[in-house]
Motif scaffolding. Structure first.
Motif, mmCIF file in Angstrom:
data_model
loop_
_atom_site.group_PDB
_atom_site.id
_atom_site.type_symbol
_atom_site.label_atom_id
_atom_site.label_comp_id
_atom_site.label_asym_id
_atom_site.label_seq_id
_atom_site.Cartn_x
_atom_site.Cartn_y
_atom_site.Cartn_z
ATOM 1 N N PRO A 168 12.637 -5.392 -5.757
ATOM 2 C CA PRO A 168 11.949 -6.866 -5.245
ATOM 3 C C PRO A 168 12.326 -8.188 -5.757
ATOM 4 N N ILE A 169 12.443 -8.238 -7.437
ATOM 5 C CA ILE A 169 12.878 -9.341 -7.878
ATOM 6 C C ILE A 169 14.478 -9.494 -7.416
ATOM 7 N N ALA A 170 15.081 -8.504 -7.668
ATOM 8 C CA ALA A 170 16.426 -8.862 -7.278
ATOM 9 C C ALA A 170 16.801 -9.366 -5.999
ATOM 10 N N LEU A 217 2.492 -13.440 -6.788
ATOM 11 C CA LEU A 217 1.597 -12.436 -6.212
ATOM 12 C C LEU A 217 2.041 -11.209 -6.576
ATOM 13 N N LEU A 218 3.094 -10.840 -6.124
ATOM 14 C CA LEU A 218 3.860 -9.357 -6.342
ATOM 15 C C LEU A 218 3.593 -9.120 -7.939
ATOM 16 N N ILE A 234 -0.628 -1.911 -13.879
ATOM 17 C CA ILE A 234 -0.012 -1.276 -15.010
ATOM 18 C C ILE A 234 -1.019 -1.601 -16.170
ATOM 19 N N LEU A 235 -1.463 -2.851 -16.434
ATOM 20 C CA LEU A 235 -2.333 -3.333 -17.764
ATOM 21 C C LEU A 235 -3.637 -2.913 -17.662
ATOM 22 N N TRP A 236 -4.259 -3.035 -16.605
ATOM 23 C CA TRP A 236 -5.771 -2.984 -16.417
ATOM 24 C C TRP A 236 -5.964 -1.499 -16.687
ATOM 25 N N GLN A 237 -7.143 -1.253 -17.347
ATOM 26 C CA GLN A 237 -7.901 0.039 -17.514
ATOM 27 C C GLN A 237 -9.019 0.252 -16.663
ATOM 28 N N GLY A 238 -9.002 1.203 -15.899
ATOM 29 C CA GLY A 238 -10.293 1.643 -15.003
ATOM 30 C C GLY A 238 -10.030 1.359 -13.530
ATOM 31 N N ARG A 239 -10.954 1.675 -12.797
ATOM 32 C CA ARG A 239 -10.614 1.542 -11.283
ATOM 33 C C ARG A 239 -10.130 0.193 -10.662
ATOM 34 N N LEU A 240 -10.680 -0.797 -11.555
ATOM 35 C CA LEU A 240 -9.971 -2.130 -10.808
ATOM 36 C C LEU A 240 -8.603 -2.306 -10.924
ATOM 37 N N ARG A 241 -7.830 -1.772 -11.476
ATOM 38 C CA ARG A 241 -6.531 -1.637 -11.594
ATOM 39 C C ARG A 241 -5.839 -1.562 -10.084
ATOM 40 N N TRP A 242 -6.530 -0.711 -9.461
ATOM 41 C CA TRP A 242 -6.034 -0.548 -8.212
ATOM 42 C C TRP A 242 -6.022 -1.589 -6.863
ATOM 43 N N VAL A 243 -6.619 -2.777 -7.460
ATOM 44 C CA VAL A 243 -6.798 -4.098 -6.871
ATOM 45 C C VAL A 243 -5.341 -4.451 -6.693
ATOM 46 N N GLY A 244 -4.404 -3.935 -7.656
ATOM 47 C CA GLY A 244 -3.097 -4.374 -7.840
ATOM 48 C C GLY A 244 -2.286 -4.188 -6.475
ATOM 49 N N VAL A 245 -2.764 -3.160 -5.875
ATOM 50 C CA VAL A 245 -1.969 -2.372 -4.724
ATOM 51 C C VAL A 245 -2.015 -3.266 -3.842
ATOM 52 N N SER A 261 1.715 -9.415 -1.001
ATOM 53 C CA SER A 261 2.907 -10.486 -1.128
ATOM 54 C C SER A 261 3.880 -10.011 -0.169
ATOM 55 N N LEU A 262 4.108 -8.586 0.019
ATOM 56 C CA LEU A 262 5.245 -8.092 0.996
ATOM 57 C C LEU A 262 4.929 -8.475 2.399
ATOM 58 N N VAL A 263 3.681 -8.571 2.766
ATOM 59 C CA VAL A 263 3.502 -9.270 4.202
ATOM 60 C C VAL A 263 3.738 -10.933 4.135
ATOM 61 N N LEU A 264 3.529 -11.432 3.422
ATOM 62 C CA LEU A 264 4.013 -12.757 3.252
ATOM 63 C C LEU A 264 5.412 -13.056 3.296
ATOM 64 N N TRP A 265 6.139 -11.968 2.331
ATOM 65 C CA TRP A 265 7.646 -11.980 2.493
ATOM 66 C C TRP A 265 8.186 -11.878 3.943
ATOM 67 N N ASN A 266 7.552 -11.012 4.589
ATOM 68 C CA ASN A 266 8.021 -10.306 5.575
ATOM 69 C C ASN A 266 7.653 -11.629 6.948
ATOM 70 N N GLU A 267 6.724 -12.446 6.623
ATOM 71 C CA GLU A 267 6.474 -13.472 7.654
ATOM 72 C C GLU A 267 7.150 -14.773 7.199
#
Length: 685
Positions: free
Chosen positions: A425-427, A510-511, A519-530, A536-542
């Motif tokens: 995605p960065i490239a 945002l991505l 990657i860095l957060w410990q616990g269930r809250l890490r899944w907020v990253g998904v 971010s991909l939706v915004l990119w597509n738009e």
């Protein structure tokens, strides 16, 4: 009021409990906070003055004092804010520390200076960077510290460029150009931190003005690099020799444009950059070799700290590789990461961990805050962070179901896939392209780099004093021939390269935030990253591209049509045309885009003859002239000419209701240390 106070207190208590669960895992967030402050500095549209920095320093001191007196659960908030302020301060100090004169006009005449860098431009032309400059009729206080000149002459070649040689040449120079479109890549900022006060080209032979001076240590290393590069290319001909020179000395000047293109399309161009892969392979080979050597004797094997000694030897080898390669930003970044890993080995810690990656990122951002804005930093640390995290997770999985012989193969496939997914995605965001068969090409090439190419390079270095380096170079050449063959074969496959539209300003931040949270957060809250990454991909597509683009000199106009962007010229302004079409996410060429051009409501007048023959315009028309168009003053149409574009830079227009919404490069980039807009402001800004 009491109810609000209790809710606020409960909120702080809950957030404090969440943060307490992160204790021991907070180090990874330190460079993130530092990067946030650096990003804020570079996102400003105005240049902050010294009073603001003084207040920020006082604010940091106050926050540090406050953090020491707060409960353990709340102090991380204050420390994070302090690090953001420190990042802002570091970026500002760095920007001022590299300040130098920038040429304020187009210059044609004699240029005298000392060669401090030799490389090639995208077109394949030899390119020289000169310092200690003298320009005709330009006082020293207005003379840039450095200029970069591409040699395009077809006549006598003149002398051969050498490191430290003082040369003279007649050249065209101009100030570093601004973005080719609003929000595009800011070459002015890049040139500012490279201390380039002007760029240009020459078509005359290069002449020697004085013999190469001894100079400082950097020039001595530069001479050694160029001598080593020439020796390697003497042993290995063609692109193989150029490839070998690139990965050992950092000199890419001998690689053909065709080979470079094949490596880019097949996603193997990263093998040219002396980065984490090469530094890691080299130090790993040296570390393993030294440790094996130390275990051969009972005294050293039983009584000496072999791991620490081997790590010190590998670190010395890495430092030598850093010096030999020229020490560019990517190599410095790789050296810091390797040094952190080897230091961890010396003290008995795990070499590759997220803490080591965080320390390396922290050091790089302190030394070169501007690196944050480049694709090299972003891709390198994205790949390393993802690899360390994934292999850390795999370490806790029972792999006994996998035969021993298959585990290295499995590790290679996983590492190539993870690094590819992390950096793709960065490239794509920076280069508007992605390689469909990049994973296949890397699986067929990267193992060979580790098994043959790098060990052969070390062997050649060790045998060079005996005059037997040709043995190592021959083995190295066979491996590089295979990699180049893979690159050409993959790049020639149908659909090998895809194209994507340039994303909006918030997509990559945002991505990155979602990726780091995962990657860095410990616990269930890490899944907020998904969902953050998905958004971010939706915004990119738009993302929607401007209907009309005008270059900063008026020499090129691009109009979006149902069949793609139509360009007003089939030749000329090639760099601008290529960037516009790439940002559109198409694989069109300038010639094919020019076939779509039709004069209508958008008129392009190229040259004085076209302007003289223009009969006048109508209301609602937009006229772009490549020469000064004072004769059109008072006409009912909207006119853009070099005079107005000099104040605004490149212009983008989007349809809005019955009219146009205008965005300028000046309005997007702002007035910063590295921008050089005229003092008089335009109404279009």
């Amino acid at each position: 009021m009491g109810r609000i106070s209790r809710m606020f207190h409960r909120g702080l208590t809950a957030s404090g409990a969440v943060l307490l669960a992160q204790l021991g895992h907070m180090l990874g967030w330190l460079p993130v906070c530092l990067a946030t402050g650096i990003g804020c500095y570079f996102s400003l549209k105005w240049e902050p003055g010294w009073p603001l920095f003084i207040w920020l320093v006082l604010g940091v001191l106050g926050l540090v004092t406050l953090a020491r007196n707060l409960p353990e659960a709340l102090s991380p908030f204050v420390i994070a804010l302090a690090l953001c302020l420190i990042g802002f301060i570091l970026a500002g100090v760095r920007a001022h520390s590299v300040a130098g004169p920038v040429l304020g006009w187009r210059y044609y005449g004699a240029v005298e200076g000392r060669i401090v860098a030799i490389d090639r431009s995208q077109s394949g032309a030899l390119r020289l960077t000169l310092d200690q400059l003298r320009l005709d009729d330009v006082p020293p206080e207005r003379t840039p510290h450095r200029v970069r000149i591409s040699l395009h002459g077809k006549g006598p070649a003149g002398i051969t460029p050498e490191p430290g040689l003082r040369v003279m040449i007649t050249a065209h120079l101009s100030p570093p150009a601004g973005p080719v479109e609003p929000g595009g890549f800011d070459f002015q900022r890049h040139a500012w931190f490279a201390r380039l006060g002007a760029v240009g080209y020459a078509r005359t032979p290069l002449m020697g003005a004085a013999a190469a001076s001894e100079g400082h240590a950097g020039l001595m290393v530069f001479r050694i690099r160029m001598a080593a590069s020439a020796h390697i290319r003497k042993r290995l001909a063609g692109d193989t020799g150029g490839f070998a020179a690139a990965i050992t000395t950092g000199d890419r000047s001998a690689i053909s444009p065709e080979a470079l293109q094949a490596l880019r399309v097949s996603n193997l161009a990263h093998l040219l950059a002396i980065s984490g892969l090469h530094m890691g392979l080299l130090t790993g080979f040296v570390f393993a070799g030294l440790r094996l050597l130390l275990t051969l004797h009972p005294v050293s094997a039983l009584r000496w700290p072999t791991k620490a000694i081997a790590a010190v030897g590998a670190l010395i080898a890495a430092a030598g590789y850093l010096a030999l390669s020229g020490g560019n930003v990517a190599t410095q970044r790789a050296f810091i990461m390797v040094a952190v890993a080897l230091a961890a080995l010396m003290i008995g810690r795990r070499a590759f961990s997220l803490r080591a990656v965080a320390v390396a990122a922290f050091v790089v951002l302190i030394l070169r805050p501007e690196a944050l804005m480049g694709p090299g930093f972003q891709m390198s640390f994205a790949a390393t962070t993802a690899l360390v995290a994934v292999f850390g997770w795999l370490r806790g999985i029972d792999q006994r179901w996998l035969p021993k012989w298959a585990r290295p193969v499995f590790a290679t496939v996983v590492s190539s896939a993870v690094a590819g997914f992390a950096t793709a995605p960065i490239a794509a965001a920076h280069f508007n392209a992605f390689a469909h068969y990049g994973l296949i090409a890397n699986l067929a090439s990267v193992p060979l780099m580790g098994l043959f190419v790098i060990p052969a390079a070390v062997l050649a270095l060790l045998m060079a004093p005996l005059g037997l380096d040709w043995i190592g170079l021959a083995v190295m050449g066979l491996g590089l021939d295979w990699i180049l063959g893979v690159a050409h074969a993959v790049s020639e496959l149908e659909g090998a390269r895809g194209h994507v539209v340039s994303p909006g300003a918030w997509v990559l931040p945002l991505l990155s935030l979602g990726f780091l949270m995962l990657i860095l957060w410990q616990g269930r809250l890490r899944w907020v990253g998904v969902p953050a990454m998905a958004l971010s991909l939706v915004l990119w597509n738009e993302a929607v591209r401007p209907e009309l683009l005008i270059s900063d000199t008026g020499t090129l106009v691009g109009v979006m049509t149902p069949k793609g962007r139509a360009l007003s010229k089939a030749k000329g302004a090639g760099f601008v045309a290529r960037n516009w079409l790439e940002n559109d996410g198409t694989g069109a060429t300038q010639a094919s885009a020019a076939k779509l051009w039709r004069q209508g409501d958008i008129v392009h007048l190229s040259g004085k003859r076209a302007l003289a023959g223009f009969q006048g315009c109508q209301a609602g028309q937009i006229v772009v002239a490549s020469v000064r168009a004072d004769v059109l003053t008072g006409q009912p149409c909207r006119v853009f000419d070099p005079t107005s574009l000099r104040r605004t830079g490149a212009v983008a227009l989007r349809k809005s209701g019955e009219g146009w919404r205008i965005t300028t490069a000046r309005g997007s980039a702002g007035d910063r240390l590295w921008t050089h807009w005229p003092k008089a402001r335009s109404q279009d800004q």
